[in-house]
Design an enzyme around this catalytic site. Structure first.
Site, PDB file in Angstrom:
ATOM      1  N   CYS A  51     -26.085 -13.230  33.210  1.00  7.06           N
ATOM      2  CA  CYS A  51     -25.044 -12.882  34.173  1.00  7.06           C
ATOM      3  C   CYS A  51     -23.743 -13.517  33.691  1.00  7.06           C
ATOM      4  O   CYS A  51     -23.758 -14.387  32.831  1.00  7.06           O
ATOM      5  CB  CYS A  51     -25.381 -13.437  35.545  1.00  7.06           C
ATOM      6  SG  CYS A  51     -27.013 -12.942  36.117  1.00  7.06           S
ATOM      7  N   ARG A  98     -22.077  -9.030  30.101  1.00  6.14           N
ATOM      8  CA  ARG A  98     -23.246  -9.891  30.299  1.00  6.14           C
ATOM      9  C   ARG A  98     -24.176  -9.385  31.403  1.00  6.14           C
ATOM     10  O   ARG A  98     -25.271  -9.906  31.586  1.00  6.14           O
ATOM     11  CB  ARG A  98     -22.793 -11.309  30.658  1.00  6.14           C
ATOM     12  CG  ARG A  98     -21.907 -11.949  29.631  1.00  6.14           C
ATOM     13  CD  ARG A  98     -21.462 -13.311  30.096  1.00  6.14           C
ATOM     14  NE  ARG A  98     -22.584 -14.217  30.195  1.00  6.14           N
ATOM     15  CZ  ARG A  98     -23.068 -14.934  29.196  1.00  6.14           C
ATOM     16  NH1 ARG A  98     -22.492 -14.880  28.014  1.00  6.14           N
ATOM     17  NH2 ARG A  98     -24.095 -15.724  29.376  1.00  6.14           N
ATOM     18  N   TRP A 125     -26.991  -9.445  36.106  1.00  6.82           N
ATOM     19  CA  TRP A 125     -28.054  -8.689  35.443  1.00  6.82           C
ATOM     20  C   TRP A 125     -29.328  -9.165  36.111  1.00  6.82           C
ATOM     21  O   TRP A 125     -29.717 -10.327  35.971  1.00  6.82           O
ATOM     22  CB  TRP A 125     -28.069  -8.992  33.948  1.00  6.82           C
ATOM     23  CG  TRP A 125     -29.060  -8.183  33.182  1.00  6.82           C
ATOM     24  CD1 TRP A 125     -28.860  -6.937  32.649  1.00  6.82           C
ATOM     25  CD2 TRP A 125     -30.404  -8.554  32.838  1.00  6.82           C
ATOM     26  NE1 TRP A 125     -30.005  -6.512  32.013  1.00  6.82           N
ATOM     27  CE2 TRP A 125     -30.968  -7.475  32.112  1.00  6.82           C
ATOM     28  CE3 TRP A 125     -31.192  -9.675  33.086  1.00  6.82           C
ATOM     29  CZ2 TRP A 125     -32.270  -7.497  31.628  1.00  6.82           C
ATOM     30  CZ3 TRP A 125     -32.493  -9.689  32.596  1.00  6.82           C
ATOM     31  CH2 TRP A 125     -33.012  -8.617  31.873  1.00  6.82           C
ATOM     32  N   ASN A 150     -26.318 -18.248  36.743  1.00  8.54           N
ATOM     33  CA  ASN A 150     -26.801 -17.466  35.601  1.00  8.54           C
ATOM     34  C   ASN A 150     -28.020 -18.199  35.067  1.00  8.54           C
ATOM     35  O   ASN A 150     -27.939 -19.374  34.730  1.00  8.54           O
ATOM     36  CB  ASN A 150     -25.704 -17.400  34.528  1.00  8.54           C
ATOM     37  CG  ASN A 150     -26.206 -16.843  33.208  1.00  8.54           C
ATOM     38  OD1 ASN A 150     -27.157 -16.051  33.184  1.00  8.54           O
ATOM     39  ND2 ASN A 150     -25.594 -17.259  32.114  1.00  8.54           N
ATOM     40  N   GLY A 151     -29.167 -17.510  35.015  1.00  7.89           N
ATOM     41  CA  GLY A 151     -30.388 -18.148  34.526  1.00  7.89           C
ATOM     42  C   GLY A 151     -31.550 -17.856  35.456  1.00  7.89           C
ATOM     43  O   GLY A 151     -31.477 -16.944  36.284  1.00  7.89           O
ATOM     44  N   GLU A 197     -32.959  -0.458  12.497  1.00  8.41           N
ATOM     45  CA  GLU A 197     -31.694  -0.733  13.184  1.00  8.41           C
ATOM     46  C   GLU A 197     -31.052   0.574  13.668  1.00  8.41           C
ATOM     47  O   GLU A 197     -30.514   0.629  14.781  1.00  8.41           O
ATOM     48  CB  GLU A 197     -30.754  -1.518  12.247  1.00  8.41           C
ATOM     49  CG  GLU A 197     -29.358  -1.790  12.763  1.00  8.41           C
ATOM     50  CD  GLU A 197     -29.303  -2.612  14.061  1.00  8.41           C
ATOM     51  OE1 GLU A 197     -30.340  -3.109  14.522  1.00  8.41           O
ATOM     52  OE2 GLU A 197     -28.203  -2.702  14.629  1.00  8.41           O
ATOM     53  N   LYS A 248     -30.232   1.333  17.593  1.00  9.85           N
ATOM     54  CA  LYS A 248     -28.889   1.684  18.066  1.00  9.85           C
ATOM     55  C   LYS A 248     -28.934   2.950  18.909  1.00  9.85           C
ATOM     56  O   LYS A 248     -28.313   3.038  19.958  1.00  9.85           O
ATOM     57  CB  LYS A 248     -27.917   1.926  16.895  1.00  9.85           C
ATOM     58  CG  LYS A 248     -27.409   0.738  16.144  1.00  9.85           C
ATOM     59  CD  LYS A 248     -26.438  -0.135  16.890  1.00  9.85           C
ATOM     60  CE  LYS A 248     -27.130  -1.174  17.722  1.00  9.85           C
ATOM     61  NZ  LYS A 248     -27.549  -2.398  17.091  1.00  9.85           N
ATOM     62  N   GLU A 279     -30.841   2.435  22.401  1.00  8.41           N
ATOM     63  CA  GLU A 279     -30.239   1.581  23.427  1.00  8.41           C
ATOM     64  C   GLU A 279     -28.989   2.189  24.050  1.00  8.41           C
ATOM     65  O   GLU A 279     -28.707   1.925  25.213  1.00  8.41           O
ATOM     66  CB  GLU A 279     -30.002   0.154  22.934  1.00  8.41           C
ATOM     67  CG  GLU A 279     -28.905  -0.053  21.940  1.00  8.41           C
ATOM     68  CD  GLU A 279     -28.754  -1.520  21.552  1.00  8.41           C
ATOM     69  OE1 GLU A 279     -29.022  -2.412  22.354  1.00  8.41           O
ATOM     70  OE2 GLU A 279     -28.344  -1.769  20.404  1.00  8.41           O
ATOM     71  N   HIS A 297     -49.185   8.063   7.721  1.00 11.23           N
ATOM     72  CA  HIS A 297     -50.275   7.363   8.407  1.00 11.23           C
ATOM     73  C   HIS A 297     -50.184   7.532   9.921  1.00 11.23           C
ATOM     74  O   HIS A 297     -50.777   6.759  10.667  1.00 11.23           O
ATOM     75  CB  HIS A 297     -50.269   5.881   8.040  1.00 11.23           C
ATOM     76  CG  HIS A 297     -50.491   5.646   6.577  1.00 11.23           C
ATOM     77  ND1 HIS A 297     -51.711   5.824   5.968  1.00 11.23           N
ATOM     78  CD2 HIS A 297     -49.620   5.298   5.591  1.00 11.23           C
ATOM     79  CE1 HIS A 297     -51.604   5.569   4.671  1.00 11.23           C
ATOM     80  NE2 HIS A 297     -50.337   5.252   4.421  1.00 11.23           N
ATOM     81  N   LYS A 324     -25.547  -8.082  27.158  1.00  8.13           N
ATOM     82  CA  LYS A 324     -25.203  -8.496  25.794  1.00  8.13           C
ATOM     83  C   LYS A 324     -26.026  -9.678  25.316  1.00  8.13           C
ATOM     84  O   LYS A 324     -26.556  -9.673  24.230  1.00  8.13           O
ATOM     85  CB  LYS A 324     -23.703  -8.820  25.736  1.00  8.13           C
ATOM     86  CG  LYS A 324     -23.215  -9.226  24.354  1.00  8.13           C
ATOM     87  CD  LYS A 324     -23.260  -8.075  23.388  1.00  8.13           C
ATOM     88  CE  LYS A 324     -22.800  -8.447  22.007  1.00  8.13           C
ATOM     89  NZ  LYS A 324     -23.221  -7.434  21.029  1.00  8.13           N
TER      90      LYS A 324
HETATM   91  O1  M6R Z   1     -27.204 -12.634  20.473  1.00  6.45           O
HETATM   92  P1  M6R Z   1     -28.413 -12.293  19.658  1.00  6.45           P
HETATM   93  O2  M6R Z   1     -28.078 -11.804  18.305  1.00  6.45           O
HETATM   94  O3  M6R Z   1     -29.419 -13.405  19.623  1.00  6.45           O
HETATM   95  O4  M6R Z   1     -29.081 -11.076  20.435  1.00  6.45           O
HETATM   96  C1  M6R Z   1     -30.306 -10.545  20.032  1.00  6.45           C
HETATM   97  C2  M6R Z   1     -30.565  -9.215  20.679  1.00  6.45           C
HETATM   98  O5  M6R Z   1     -30.605  -9.346  22.072  1.00  6.45           O
HETATM   99  C3  M6R Z   1     -29.510  -8.178  20.304  1.00  6.45           C
HETATM  100  O6  M6R Z   1     -29.402  -8.020  18.931  1.00  6.45           O
HETATM  101  C4  M6R Z   1     -29.843  -6.814  20.943  1.00  6.45           C
HETATM  102  O7  M6R Z   1     -30.993  -6.295  20.372  1.00  6.45           O
HETATM  103  C5  M6R Z   1     -28.655  -5.857  20.771  1.00  6.45           C
HETATM  104  N1  M6R Z   1     -28.363  -5.208  22.012  1.00  6.45           N
HETATM  105  C6  M6R Z   1     -28.902  -4.800  19.768  1.00  6.45           C
HETATM  106  O8  M6R Z   1     -27.831  -3.932  19.635  1.00  6.45           O
END
Ligand code: M6R
Length: 611
Positions: free
Chosen positions: A2, A27, A73, A99-100, A484, A488, A491, A507, A606
């Site tokens: 958050c 966040r 969040w 937050n937490g 990756e 992308k 998400e 496979h 994030k």
């Molecule tokens: O801040 P971090 O790099 O530790 O975050 C790790 C993941 O949460 C982050 O890479 C997440 O997968 C992204 N949304 C990917 O685009």
């Protein structure tokens, strides 16, 4: 997870807080709220984004020079008005933003209920403010003492800010496991999850450490730990420009960050790579060079995109410095009983430096004697601080939830580390080393060239944005790029996508291929080129649609793929730094064509500061 922000000073607090919440919205964005203290304690909160909160506030008079705000969040309790923060105590005199996660909230709640407390929300955070209230009542103590005693009873992670109606010149903040920064201006104070809400008012900040609390009262700041020992705050200067956290003319942060990559990659190399003199300087590694040279094994730990960068790191370290490497999902590593030895080096890869699983994993590895090396972007973040040494990305703030520029900077740093170690160990030849140095040096210009053809990706996107599934395939260094690319896409566009090593297709995933299945091949001219061509043929034979990322001048794949996108030629080890860029653009354009919110995709935040 958050975002929290607080202000105490001479200005109208509400505009400072709303602007801060908008900056922190990356966040979390399922609900938002504010509490303003000016004689009365006024709380307004609303499900939805900060703009929904603004609409809810409307013309309400919330004049105050002390206030707090939160963007959520959800963890405990669904996103709705009642679970939005701030939460208040039973008597309505105290308010909290949090937050937490308070892990033992359920047992505390039961005890409080026995004492007559009634809860309005399903959150752990409301339990905490009731606990503070109860402790204050039972001990007849000050509010800051009640906060301190309460925090000694809770298990879990928190960054909190508490206001008390009885003292409208006081704000109390505390942290454990969730970030918190305090800005110190002229007669005014700011508290926030990161520095972005603070930067335009002051660049004097102090970061609270775990189990520390700040009492801001009557124009002064006192920091103490939860054992009640007063601490001297370490005031430092922020190195952040306002323009870094604004969109700079781009419609979305994600697009801005994709286009920033020539600069962010250059910044990762700045002061470290001097190609004309064939020099690399990795001062973080120098501190522990013998340990690196004699390491039994490197363990690269991360989550999501950072884990993908770690996979590329594995290929790089094994190829260039001949050291065994394991790449671990932090969330798995921390919960098994991993074998970690004192001769191991753990490299934590994290953009935010605050990811809870990565943090816990390195704490575990540290307790077993491993050396911890941080590859983080956010300066002063928890992972950066816990690490024995490290190398910052210097990519500037990454605000789009989908990580883009951080990924290329992470790979750049890992490449330099692997080359440096290879050189020191004598496992790469001077000519290979020099070729890689020149190659790295050329990346920014080559990325610029790719970006100049972004329209080609838009054209491809128009043909596929309605697809329901996507497959991404690559071999060798390009396998993590496939992962990756798929991450992308899923998400931000919510299209189901899978990344696979191209050879694994037969496979299992080959069963998915029909005329509706777009398959993205990362098919550059490397040592697996011929084999990837066979895989493309296998897809074409089953009427799959092929989009191929190829090396400039390739004619063979062009003749068989439905669409190709050319990237400049570069050594195999550095291809990921180029090949990922068109995949970032592909997911961006597809998401936009589908009407998705690319900067704030649903259910995501994030930085994942909860388990
Ligand atoms: O801040 P971090 O790099 O530790 O975050 C790790 C993941 O949460 C982050 O890479 C997440 O997968 C992204 N949304 C990917 O685009």
């Amino acid at each position: 997870m958050c975002g929290i922000v607080g202000y105490l000073g001479k200005r109208e607090a509400l505009p400072v807080i709303i602007k801060g919440l908008k900056r922190l919205e990356y966040r979390g964005y399922d609900s938002a709220g504010v509490a303003m203290l000016n004689g009365n304690l006024e709380i307004v909160k609303k499900k939805g984004k900060v703009s929904d909160l603004e609409a809810e506030i409307g013309t309400k008079k919330l004049d105050a020079t002390l206030g707090i705000g939160h963007t959520r969040w959800a963890t405990h309790g669904e996103p709705n008005d009642k679970n939005a923060h701030p939460h208040s105590s039973a008597d309505g005199k105290l308010a909290i933003i949090h937050n937490g996660i308070i892990e033992n909230y359920s047992s505390i709640k039961k005890e409080l209920e026995l004492s007559g407390h009634v809860f309005k929300s399903d959150t752990d955070s409301e339990v905490l403010i009731h606990l503070i209230e109860e402790i204050k009542r039972q001990n007849q103590c000050s509010i800051d003492e009640a906060v301190r005693l309460a925090l000694n009873e809770v298990v879990g992670a928190y960054a909190i800010v508490v206001l008390s109606k009885d003292d409208d010149r006081m704000m109390i903040a505390a942290r454990k496991g969730s970030p918190l920064v305090i800005g110190i201006g002229e007669g005014e104070f700011f508290v926030a999850s990161d520095a972005t809400p603070i930067i335009e008012y002051t660049n004097n900040v102090t970061y609270l450490n775990d189990r520390e609390m700040a009492v801001i009262k009557d124009g002064s700041l006192t920091v103490k730990n939860l054992e009640n020992v007063t601490k001297t705050p370490f005031i430092q200067k922020l190195e952040l420009d306002l323009e870094d956290i604004e969109k700079g003319g781009y419609p979305h942060f994600m697009l801005k960050e994709i286009f920033e990559q020539p600069k962010s990659v250059r910044d990762a190399m700045r002061g470290r790579l001097v190609s004309r003199e064939h020099h690399l300087f990795m001062s973080g590694m120098d501190q522990y060079l013998n340990r690196f040279i004699n390491a039994d094994r490197l363990i690269l730990i991360g989550c999501g995109t950072s884990w993908h960068a770690g996979l590329i790191g594995e290929y790089l370290f094994e190829e260039l410095s001949r050291v065994p490497v394991e790449v671990e999902y932090a969330s798995e590593f921390r919960y098994r009983n991993p074998v970690v030895r004192e001769q191991d080096i753990v490299i934590a890869v994290s953009q935010s430096g605050e990811t809870a699983d990565t943090l816990a994993a390195i704490e575990l590895a540290k307790s077993k004697g491993a050396l911890i090396f941080g590859v983080c972007n956010v300066v002063g973040s928890s992972i950066a601080r816990i690490a024995d040494a490290g190398a910052y990305l210097h990519a500037g703030p990454e605000i789009g939830v989908a990580s883009t520029k951080a990924f290329t900077s992470q790979v750049t740093i890992l490449a330099m580390m692997a080359m440096y170690l290879g050189l020191k160990k004598g496992t790469i030849s001077m000519s290979q080393y020099q070729e890689l140095l020149l190659g790295l040096d050329s990346i920014p210009d080559k990325v610029t060239k790719i970006l100049s053809k972004a329209d080609e990706i838009l054209t491809i996107s128009k043909s596929f944005y309605q697809a329901r599934n996507f497959l991404y395939l690559g071999r060798g260094f390009n396998f993590p790029v496939a992962l990756e690319g798929a991450l992308k896409l899923k998400e931000i566009s919510y299209i189901h996508a899978e990344g696979y090593p191209a050879a694994e297709m037969k496979h299992g995933p080959i069963a998915l291929i029909d005329e509706d299945m777009p398959v993205v091949f990362i098919a550059t001219k490397d040592s697996s080129y011929e084999k990837v061509i066979s895989n493309i043929q296998e897809v074409k034979a089953r009427k799959g649609k092929v989009i191929a990322i190829v090396t400039e001048g390739d004619t063979e794949i062009k003749s068989m793929a439905d669409f190709t996108f050319e990237i400049p030629s570069i050594s195999d080890a550095l291809v990921p730094l180029l090949a990922v860029v068109p995949l970032q653009l592909l997911s961006y354009h597809i998401a936009i064509l589908r009407g998705c919110n690319v900067d704030q995709p649903r259910n995501l935040a994030k930085s994942v500061t909860v388990e």
